[in-house]
Motif scaffolding. Structure first.
Motif, mmCIF file in Angstrom:
data_model
loop_
_atom_site.group_PDB
_atom_site.id
_atom_site.type_symbol
_atom_site.label_atom_id
_atom_site.label_comp_id
_atom_site.label_asym_id
_atom_site.label_seq_id
_atom_site.Cartn_x
_atom_site.Cartn_y
_atom_site.Cartn_z
ATOM 1 N N ALA A 137 54.634 17.056 51.652
ATOM 2 C CA ALA A 137 54.931 17.206 50.621
ATOM 3 C C ALA A 137 54.756 16.070 49.591
ATOM 4 O O ALA A 137 53.779 16.856 48.939
ATOM 5 C CB ALA A 137 57.135 16.724 50.236
ATOM 6 N N ALA A 142 53.960 25.948 39.435
ATOM 7 C CA ALA A 142 54.266 25.538 40.817
ATOM 8 C C ALA A 142 55.057 23.675 41.147
ATOM 9 O O ALA A 142 55.431 24.221 41.414
ATOM 10 C CB ALA A 142 52.973 25.285 41.530
ATOM 11 N N ALA A 149 51.881 22.779 52.632
ATOM 12 C CA ALA A 149 53.269 22.258 52.842
ATOM 13 C C ALA A 149 53.523 23.511 52.329
ATOM 14 O O ALA A 149 55.210 24.095 53.165
ATOM 15 C CB ALA A 149 54.035 21.044 52.748
ATOM 16 N N THR A 150 53.510 24.193 51.513
ATOM 17 C CA THR A 150 54.369 25.194 50.709
ATOM 18 C C THR A 150 53.374 26.469 50.224
ATOM 19 O O THR A 150 52.278 26.142 49.959
ATOM 20 C CB THR A 150 55.030 24.956 48.888
ATOM 21 O OG1 THR A 150 53.304 24.202 48.478
ATOM 22 C CG2 THR A 150 56.076 23.567 49.923
ATOM 23 N N ALA A 151 54.449 28.020 49.892
ATOM 24 C CA ALA A 151 53.156 29.149 49.669
ATOM 25 C C ALA A 151 52.506 29.170 48.416
ATOM 26 O O ALA A 151 52.230 29.333 47.978
ATOM 27 C CB ALA A 151 54.804 29.958 50.072
ATOM 28 N N GLN A 152 53.669 27.819 47.142
ATOM 29 C CA GLN A 152 53.417 28.202 46.016
ATOM 30 C C GLN A 152 51.720 26.814 45.942
ATOM 31 O O GLN A 152 50.857 27.628 45.223
ATOM 32 C CB GLN A 152 53.995 27.158 45.398
ATOM 33 C CG GLN A 152 55.198 28.029 45.262
ATOM 34 C CD GLN A 152 56.081 27.443 46.219
ATOM 35 O OE1 GLN A 152 56.471 27.483 47.174
ATOM 36 N NE2 GLN A 152 57.787 27.697 45.667
ATOM 37 N N ASP A 187 51.305 17.898 48.987
ATOM 38 C CA ASP A 187 52.171 18.651 48.045
ATOM 39 C C ASP A 187 51.543 19.207 46.478
ATOM 40 O O ASP A 187 51.186 18.999 45.503
ATOM 41 C CB ASP A 187 52.582 20.045 48.011
ATOM 42 C CG ASP A 187 52.786 20.705 49.527
ATOM 43 O OD1 ASP A 187 51.666 20.895 50.326
ATOM 44 O OD2 ASP A 187 53.714 22.011 49.137
ATOM 45 N N THR A 188 51.982 17.820 46.375
ATOM 46 C CA THR A 188 52.245 16.059 44.985
ATOM 47 C C THR A 188 51.589 16.168 44.377
ATOM 48 O O THR A 188 50.846 16.286 43.059
ATOM 49 C CB THR A 188 53.370 15.523 45.195
ATOM 50 O OG1 THR A 188 54.610 15.955 45.355
ATOM 51 C CG2 THR A 188 53.937 14.360 43.950
ATOM 52 N N ARG A 225 49.462 26.956 48.211
ATOM 53 C CA ARG A 225 48.529 27.635 49.229
ATOM 54 C C ARG A 225 47.874 29.166 48.542
ATOM 55 O O ARG A 225 46.834 29.176 48.466
ATOM 56 C CB ARG A 225 49.410 27.918 50.668
ATOM 57 C CG ARG A 225 48.841 26.864 52.182
ATOM 58 C CD ARG A 225 49.720 27.839 53.141
ATOM 59 N NE ARG A 225 50.604 28.394 53.208
ATOM 60 C CZ ARG A 225 51.841 28.092 52.937
ATOM 61 N NH1 ARG A 225 51.961 26.450 53.833
ATOM 62 N NH2 ARG A 225 53.042 28.703 53.174
ATOM 63 N N LEU A 284 58.537 23.121 42.379
ATOM 64 C CA LEU A 284 58.390 21.837 44.006
ATOM 65 C C LEU A 284 59.462 21.489 43.462
ATOM 66 O O LEU A 284 59.436 20.504 43.955
ATOM 67 C CB LEU A 284 57.408 22.179 44.150
ATOM 68 C CG LEU A 284 56.811 23.397 44.975
ATOM 69 C CD1 LEU A 284 55.097 23.087 45.457
ATOM 70 C CD2 LEU A 284 57.588 23.809 46.070
#
Length: 238
Positions: A130, A184, A76-79, A133-134, A81, A188
């Protein structure tokens, strides 16, 4: 990661909780190859420490390649990816070099991640936004911490010079990935798996809240008061 390892996401780290069935489209990458069962004993030419390390690194590489591709699609985030692209590229390179080394040594490598890593992969397949990502970042941190420990052990106590040299090249990559994953996660607001978040983490459980302590003290005071009353009554009767 420029040749990294983890994850124990073990994990496992990272850290790295997880048996959600995957769809048919993802079944192949996570299926356990029967040959994996015997991969820990390559040839008599290599000591057990060396063959075990090569097996662990291969499993880490394969896991990182698979979940890295997944993260590029679902993060969901650029970090996340960016981290996924870094680890994917580095682990592909590390696996290629490891396969060349294994061929030279006559060693057999596993063709799939271990069961714990596969569990993390299944969990990520079912996650989104999210939560994805987590879960990914926690697995990256736990996994790379474990990979760093394994790699240091090979450098310190391995027997084959070529395998030790691979480990020496691999360690900086693992540590770079770990550092980037932690950065990262911090950006976040993702806490490492197992850390106290203020809502029931192990640190909080180890130290009861003030309100709970107040109830305990009040209960003890009431019991002591009742004891004094009973003692006075007994003295009067005597």
């Amino acid at each position: 990661m420029s040749r990294c390892a983890a994850a124990a996401l073990g994990g496992a780290a990272v850290v790295v909780a997880l048996a959600v069935p995957s769809g048919a489209a993802h079944a192949a990458p996570w299926s356990i190859d029967p040959a994996q069962q015997s991969s820990g004993s390559a040839t008599a030419a290599l000591a057990q420490q060396d063959t075990a390390f090569m097996t662990q690194v291969a499993q880490v590489n394969l896991a990182e390649i698979t979940i890295g591709k997944l993260a590029l699609q679902k993060a969901a985030t650029a970090q996340v990816r960016s981290l996924a692209q870094e680890t994917l590229t580095d682990h592909q390179s590390a696996q290629s070099k490891l396969e060349q080394l294994a061929s030279q040594k006559g060693a057999m490598l596993p063709s799939s991640p271990n069961a714990e890593q596969q569990g993390i992969g299944h969990q990520l397949e079912s996650a989104s936004g999210a939560m994805f990502d987590t879960t990914y970042l926690q697995a990256q941190i736990a996994g790379h911490q474990e990979a760093a420990t394994q790699t240091r052990a090979e450098i310190a106590s391995g027997h084959d010079a070529d395998v030790q040299n691979y480990a020496k090249d691999f360690l900086p990559v693992v540590l770079k990935h770990l550092s980037d994953a932690e950065a990262a996660a911090k950006a976040l607001g993702v806490a490492p798996k197992g850390a106290n978040t203020g809502s029931g983490g192990f640190v909080e459980q180890a130290h009861p809240r003030a309100a709970d302590l107040g109830l305990v003290v009040a209960g003890l005071a009431m019991a002591a008061g009742a004891g004094v009353v009973l003692l006075r009554r007994r003295q009067r009767l005597e």
